[in-house]
Design a protein around this motif. Structure first.
Motif, mmCIF file in Angstrom:
data_model
loop_
_atom_site.group_PDB
_atom_site.id
_atom_site.type_symbol
_atom_site.label_atom_id
_atom_site.label_comp_id
_atom_site.label_asym_id
_atom_site.label_seq_id
_atom_site.Cartn_x
_atom_site.Cartn_y
_atom_site.Cartn_z
ATOM 1 N N TYR A 108 -25.829 23.445 -41.776
ATOM 2 C CA TYR A 108 -25.663 24.747 -41.140
ATOM 3 C C TYR A 108 -24.210 25.182 -41.307
ATOM 4 N N ILE A 109 -24.007 26.320 -41.934
ATOM 5 C CA ILE A 109 -22.645 26.790 -42.157
ATOM 6 C C ILE A 109 -21.901 26.979 -40.836
ATOM 7 N N LYS A 110 -22.604 27.451 -39.813
ATOM 8 C CA LYS A 110 -21.959 27.681 -38.521
ATOM 9 C C LYS A 110 -21.437 26.398 -37.901
ATOM 10 N N ASN A 111 -21.958 25.239 -38.349
ATOM 11 C CA ASN A 111 -21.553 23.957 -37.776
ATOM 12 C C ASN A 111 -20.470 23.247 -38.585
ATOM 13 N N ILE A 112 -19.912 23.939 -39.579
ATOM 14 C CA ILE A 112 -18.727 23.425 -40.271
ATOM 15 C C ILE A 112 -17.511 23.901 -39.490
ATOM 16 N N ILE A 113 -16.731 22.978 -38.957
ATOM 17 C CA ILE A 113 -15.579 23.338 -38.123
ATOM 18 C C ILE A 113 -14.368 23.677 -38.989
ATOM 19 N N TYR A 114 -14.038 22.793 -39.908
ATOM 20 C CA TYR A 114 -12.964 23.111 -40.859
ATOM 21 C C TYR A 114 -13.113 22.239 -42.099
ATOM 22 N N LEU A 115 -12.342 22.569 -43.132
ATOM 23 C CA LEU A 115 -12.381 21.856 -44.402
ATOM 24 C C LEU A 115 -10.967 21.454 -44.784
ATOM 25 N N GLU A 116 -10.841 20.295 -45.395
ATOM 26 C CA GLU A 116 -9.520 19.820 -45.825
ATOM 27 C C GLU A 116 -9.636 19.217 -47.217
ATOM 28 N N ALA A 117 -8.793 19.675 -48.140
ATOM 29 C CA ALA A 117 -8.879 19.263 -49.538
ATOM 30 C C ALA A 117 -7.760 18.305 -49.908
ATOM 31 N N ASP A 118 -8.065 17.454 -50.895
ATOM 32 C CA ASP A 118 -7.070 16.508 -51.407
ATOM 33 C C ASP A 118 -7.474 16.083 -52.813
ATOM 34 N N LYS A 119 -6.647 16.427 -53.802
ATOM 35 C CA LYS A 119 -6.840 15.988 -55.182
ATOM 36 C C LYS A 119 -8.233 16.283 -55.729
ATOM 37 N N GLY A 120 -8.684 17.510 -55.575
ATOM 38 C CA GLY A 120 -9.952 17.909 -56.158
ATOM 39 C C GLY A 120 -11.174 17.607 -55.321
ATOM 40 N N TYR A 121 -10.991 16.976 -54.178
ATOM 41 C CA TYR A 121 -12.099 16.696 -53.263
ATOM 42 C C TYR A 121 -11.861 17.439 -51.957
ATOM 43 N N THR A 122 -12.930 17.871 -51.326
ATOM 44 C CA THR A 122 -12.821 18.587 -50.061
ATOM 45 C C THR A 122 -13.723 17.937 -49.023
ATOM 46 N N GLU A 123 -13.144 17.640 -47.875
ATOM 47 C CA GLU A 123 -13.899 17.033 -46.778
ATOM 48 C C GLU A 123 -14.348 18.106 -45.799
ATOM 49 N N LEU A 124 -15.616 18.042 -45.387
ATOM 50 C CA LEU A 124 -16.184 18.976 -44.416
ATOM 51 C C LEU A 124 -16.260 18.277 -43.067
ATOM 52 N N PHE A 125 -15.619 18.853 -42.064
ATOM 53 C CA PHE A 125 -15.668 18.315 -40.710
ATOM 54 C C PHE A 125 -16.725 19.096 -39.934
ATOM 55 N N LEU A 126 -17.713 18.381 -39.416
ATOM 56 C CA LEU A 126 -18.880 18.994 -38.814
ATOM 57 C C LEU A 126 -18.917 18.786 -37.311
ATOM 58 N N THR A 127 -19.681 19.632 -36.631
ATOM 59 C CA THR A 127 -19.880 19.457 -35.192
ATOM 60 C C THR A 127 -20.758 18.237 -34.950
ATOM 61 N N SER A 128 -20.654 17.674 -33.757
ATOM 62 C CA SER A 128 -21.511 16.542 -33.396
ATOM 63 C C SER A 128 -22.974 16.968 -33.415
ATOM 64 N N GLU A 129 -23.225 18.220 -33.080
ATOM 65 C CA GLU A 129 -24.591 18.758 -33.133
ATOM 66 C C GLU A 129 -25.152 18.656 -34.539
ATOM 67 N N GLU A 130 -24.328 18.992 -35.546
ATOM 68 C CA GLU A 130 -24.790 18.946 -36.923
ATOM 69 C C GLU A 130 -25.030 17.514 -37.383
ATOM 70 N N LEU A 131 -24.145 16.604 -37.006
ATOM 71 C CA LEU A 131 -24.324 15.201 -37.379
ATOM 72 C C LEU A 131 -25.586 14.632 -36.759
ATOM 73 N N ASP A 132 -25.863 15.021 -35.518
ATOM 74 C CA ASP A 132 -27.101 14.574 -34.868
ATOM 75 C C ASP A 132 -28.317 15.146 -35.581
ATOM 76 N N ARG A 133 -28.224 16.418 -35.979
ATOM 77 C CA ARG A 133 -29.355 17.047 -36.655
ATOM 78 C C ARG A 133 -29.642 16.390 -37.997
ATOM 79 N N LEU A 134 -28.589 15.988 -38.694
ATOM 80 C CA LEU A 134 -28.750 15.363 -39.993
ATOM 81 C C LEU A 134 -29.351 13.968 -39.888
#
Length: 267
Positions: free
Chosen positions: A165-191
């Motif tokens: 769910y796009i709305k459950n992406i809190i922020y993104l952080e990139a490093d050397k061509g890779y990007t980490e997606l930080f998700l809400t606990s709600e999204e992690l539970d849903r997954l």
């Protein structure tokens, strides 16, 4: 319990639809929608997100089934299984380019359809091993193309059904061509996945192309979802349970962006 394969039926003959439903009603497959033309198929693809589309090539009028398949695949890399009464060589060549998992000619016996779908899915999964799956360990890295809709960002797993769910992406952080997606606990539970991180093998700017304008690029390596912005301090931001460093010189542009958003909402 294994999640049933969700099937969208795209067929403009009511008798054929009845035959398909009769064939599938006592199986583990789940019919998630019925469409009779291109536009209604597109609408159902966006709302129901099926895993497999049973698609009549000879849809009356235009676009035909092959063009409909091309449109559906632009929304999500869905599996296509064609059903047809007849097919000219030219149509077959066009259909083949959409990489369907199977063809079945009408009329068919109920169990013929079920067995053909079972066989097609079996062969598909045997031929597409785990490199397409989303791994489920801490340092998860995704080397795959992205697809997005108004609500979801898709990271295909083996059955092309992994979505965030796009709305459950809190922020993104990139490093050397890779990007980490930080998700809400709600999204992690849903997954229902025991993962701490989701990392995509793409740069931040590339991923932002798939996301709405509620995402704000704070710096070259960080973008935030403004809908999760709770507080702006002098040197950091609070987004839900996360604190994100606020680089020097970025506070004022961020405030201006917030004011612009608020002005648009008022109007």
């Amino acid at each position: 319990m294994k999640t049933p394969v969700r099937i969208l039926i795209v067929e403009d003959e009511s008798l054929a639809v009845m035959a398909i439903k009769e064939s599938l009603e006592r199986t583990s497959y789940k019919i998630c929608g019925e469409a009779a033309d291109h536009d209604s198929a597109i609408a159902l693809m966006k709302t129901e997100s099926p895993d497999l589309v049973l698609l009549d090539i000879g849809l009356k009028g235009k676009p035909d089934g092959v063009t409909t398949a091309q449109s559906l695949k632009k929304i999500k890399p869905v599996l296509i299984f064609y059903i047809t009464g007849r097919m000219e060589d030219e149509t077959y060549e066009r259909a083949k380019k959409t990489n369907p998992i199977g063809f079945l000619y009408k009329p068919f016996r109920p169990w013929d359809l079920v067995r053909q779908i079972d066989l097609a899915l079996h062969n598909y999964h045997e031929g597409n091993p785990s490199e397409n799956r989303l791994k489920s360990y801490d340092d998860d890295e995704q080397k795959t193309d992205l697809i997005s809709t108004s609500d979801y960002l898709y990271l295909p797993d083996r059955t092309a059904r992994f979505r965030i769910y796009i709305k459950n992406i809190i922020y993104l952080e990139a490093d050397k061509g890779y990007t980490e997606l930080f998700l809400t606990s709600e999204e992690l539970d849903r997954l229902k996945r025991k993962i701490r991180r989701v990392v995509v093998a793409k740069g931040l700017s590339n991923i932002l192309d798939y996301l709405p304008n509620t995402f704000y690029k704070l710096s070259r390596s960080v973008a935030i979802n403004m809908d999760h912005l709770d507080r702006i301090e002098t040197s950091y931001l609070v987004l839900g349970s996360y604190e994100v460093a606020l680089p020097e010189g970025t506070r004022q542009p961020l405030l201006e962006r917030l004011n612009a958003i608020r002005s648009r909402k008022r109007t």
